[in-house]
Design an enzyme around this catalytic site. Structure first.
Site, mmCIF file in Angstrom:
data_model
loop_
_atom_site.group_PDB
_atom_site.id
_atom_site.type_symbol
_atom_site.label_atom_id
_atom_site.label_comp_id
_atom_site.label_asym_id
_atom_site.label_seq_id
_atom_site.Cartn_x
_atom_site.Cartn_y
_atom_site.Cartn_z
ATOM 1 N N ASN A 9 0.881 -1.171 0.000
ATOM 2 C CA ASN A 9 0.000 0.000 0.000
ATOM 3 C C ASN A 9 0.921 1.224 0.000
ATOM 4 O O ASN A 9 1.409 1.643 1.046
ATOM 5 C CB ASN A 9 -0.888 -0.053 1.250
ATOM 6 C CG ASN A 9 -1.881 1.085 1.309
ATOM 7 O OD1 ASN A 9 -1.839 2.002 0.500
ATOM 8 N ND2 ASN A 9 -2.780 1.030 2.280
ATOM 9 N N ARG A 92 -2.426 -1.872 -3.649
ATOM 10 C CA ARG A 92 -3.546 -0.938 -3.613
ATOM 11 C C ARG A 92 -3.308 0.112 -4.690
ATOM 12 O O ARG A 92 -2.264 0.752 -4.736
ATOM 13 C CB ARG A 92 -3.586 -0.254 -2.256
ATOM 14 C CG ARG A 92 -4.721 0.711 -2.177
ATOM 15 C CD ARG A 92 -4.721 1.414 -0.860
ATOM 16 N NE ARG A 92 -5.948 2.162 -0.718
ATOM 17 C CZ ARG A 92 -6.268 2.811 0.366
ATOM 18 N NH1 ARG A 92 -5.471 2.798 1.403
ATOM 19 N NH2 ARG A 92 -7.392 3.474 0.435
ATOM 20 N N HIS A 180 -11.872 4.785 -1.603
ATOM 21 C CA HIS A 180 -11.997 3.972 -0.376
ATOM 22 C C HIS A 180 -12.786 2.685 -0.615
ATOM 23 O O HIS A 180 -13.361 2.104 0.298
ATOM 24 C CB HIS A 180 -12.679 4.774 0.774
ATOM 25 C CG HIS A 180 -11.854 5.925 1.272
ATOM 26 N ND1 HIS A 180 -12.390 7.162 1.548
ATOM 27 C CD2 HIS A 180 -10.538 6.022 1.536
ATOM 28 C CE1 HIS A 180 -11.437 7.980 1.966
ATOM 29 N NE2 HIS A 180 -10.305 7.310 1.961
ATOM 30 N N ARG A 240 -7.608 17.956 3.449
ATOM 31 C CA ARG A 240 -8.292 18.218 2.165
ATOM 32 C C ARG A 240 -9.633 18.899 2.408
ATOM 33 O O ARG A 240 -10.293 18.632 3.417
ATOM 34 C CB ARG A 240 -8.515 16.901 1.417
ATOM 35 C CG ARG A 240 -7.235 16.316 0.864
ATOM 36 C CD ARG A 240 -7.491 14.998 0.174
ATOM 37 N NE ARG A 240 -6.871 13.897 0.882
ATOM 38 C CZ ARG A 240 -7.246 12.626 0.775
ATOM 39 N NH1 ARG A 240 -8.233 12.295 -0.021
ATOM 40 N NH2 ARG A 240 -6.635 11.685 1.457
ATOM 41 N N GLU A 377 -8.292 -2.890 4.813
ATOM 42 C CA GLU A 377 -8.087 -2.821 3.360
ATOM 43 C C GLU A 377 -7.015 -3.802 2.904
ATOM 44 O O GLU A 377 -7.109 -4.384 1.822
ATOM 45 C CB GLU A 377 -7.697 -1.388 2.962
ATOM 46 C CG GLU A 377 -8.851 -0.412 3.116
ATOM 47 C CD GLU A 377 -8.412 0.998 3.445
ATOM 48 O OE1 GLU A 377 -7.717 1.187 4.479
ATOM 49 O OE2 GLU A 377 -8.741 1.925 2.705
#
Ligand code: ADP
Length: 394
Positions: A9, A92, A180, A240, A377
């Site tokens: 990842n 990922r 996501h 963000r 994940e």
């Protein structure tokens, strides 16, 4: 001896890795997790067993390249495998565009395709692609699988993917994608085990980490989500903006004479909880502060989650339950409680004793179902990698 799967990842400042071992028909078992950070400055390599026991902690000189570090990682992984075969590496990948709708074996053609997609995710995609290229160079025989954060949302109704812009822009891929997805897919899968009836219903999952989004899921399929074309839309995040009137970009360009790069930095790195509070992007710091701007940043975060919950319920045509996950969603009882209390008009409530759980139902009987479920994940990537390389016969 069981086969191993390495999960990569890779982000802008660090590369997370995990090693799993195949476990028959069950989910793969985690062997260790680690991190390579400070690449190009002061590289560090660390790894831990699932119970947190340190397994490695090494520092390297700034001259250590990506290739040196990956060579070291793979040697170290071989040591951990103790003779077991490495089945492959799962990555990922933030963006699969409109082409990549399922996990995909990486070859030269796929790599070239993914390079072409980098304008869609210029801050993330190059970091995702670089480890695939390095591993392909160092270990040409190693099978690699790309797992896309956008893939789970390819079930979205085409109408929900539109922006009201001229067709030529839509045609070149300027549309909503959502992100996501690996987290949402994992949560949907886990919800089936925890509450199979709810998993068949209309659920909003709140992935509240340093990146944050929410996803409307109907019977396990993504209906729509708060992130759109880039990783900026929807909820305010650590640094963000979340949703923004696009007129503000014009104001920054025309009145403030800011460059595209300066605006990018403002939108991605200086905004969100950090920008609003002027203090920190970390929810723990903001919650512990009595600075009025810190309080306002937290209040705005809760307010936006509740607004989006209403909007996503409308997209679903009703709502049966909500799930909280990722750093803030899993660990902040206060955020969960405030969201549920403010959403009482939708039938939600919080059970304060149950809300201390690390996983499970946190709403009282009689209220709509609310759960906290830790996301994973990396495990989702390991499962996809395994199933892509060794498909289960139908
Ligand atoms: P990432 O998107 O980087 O994977 P995580 O899901 O790990 O992010 O979430 C990181 C965020 O979780 C941190 O920025 C921090 O604000 C928040 N967090 C972690 N622990 C807590 C806590 N106990 N209470 C509130 N927020 C927390």
């Amino acid at each position: 001896m069981s086969d191993g799967i390495i999960v990569i990842n890779a982000g802008s400042s660090s590369i997370k890795f995990s090693l799993y071992l195949k476990n028959g028909h069950k989910d793969p078992d985690l062997v260790c997790k680690g991190l390579m950070e400070g690449i190009g400055v002061a590289p560090e390599f660390s790894a831990k067993a699932p119970d947190g026991t340190p397994l490695a902690n090494e520092r390297w000189g700034a001259e250590a390249t990506h290739e040196t570090l990956f060579g070291h990682l793979m040697d170290w992984i071989k040591g951990q495998l103790g003779g077991a075969r490495l089945l492959g590496a799962g990555h990922r990948v933030v963006h699969g565009g409109q082409t990549y709708r399922v996990p995909t074996v990486v070859d030269a053609h796929v790599l070239a395709d993914l390079e072409k997609l980098t304008p869609l995710a210029p801050l993330h995609a190059p970091h995702n692609i670089s480890p695939m290229k390095t591993l392909a160079r160092l270990y040409p025989g190693l099978k690699q699988v790309a797992c896309f954060d956008t893939a789970f949302h390819t079930t979205n109704d085409p109408i929900s993917c539109l922006y009201a812009i001229p067709r030529w822009l839509l045609d070149e891929g300027v549309r909503r994608y959502g992100f996501h997805g690996l987290s949402y897919e994992y949560i949907s899968r886990r919800l089936k085990e925890i509450d199979p009836a709810l998993a068949k219903g209309k659920v909003v999952v709140c992935h509240l980490g340093s990146g944050a989004s929410m996803c409307a899921i109907d019977n396990g399929r993504s209906v729509t989500t708060t992130l759109g074309f880039s990783t900026l839309e929807g909820l305010p995040m650590g640094t963000r903006t979340g949703i923004l009137d696009s007129g503000i970009i014009l104001y920054l360009l025309q009145e403030k004479k800011m460059s595209a790069k300066e605006i990018e930095t403002l939108l991605f790195k200086q905004s969100g909880l950090l920008g609003l509070s002027g203090l920190s992007n970390d929810m723990r710091v903001l919650m512990g502060s009595d600075d009025p701007h810190a309080k306002e940043a937290v209040d705005f975060f809760i307010y936006r989650i509740c607004r989006e919950l209403g909007s996503l319920s409308a997209a679903l045509g009703g709502i049966d339950g909500v799930v909280f996950t990722a750093g803030i969603g899993e660990r902040s009882q206060a955020v969960r409680a405030r969201v549920l209390e403010r959403s009482s008009w939708l039938g939600f409530a919080v059970d304060p004793a149950a809300n201390t759980a690390l996983e499970g139902r946190i709403s009282p009987p009689g209220a709509k179902a609310a759960y906290v479920i830790p996301t994973d994940e990396e495990l989702m990537i390991a499962i996809h990698t395994l199933h892509t390389l060794e498909p289960v016969p139908a």
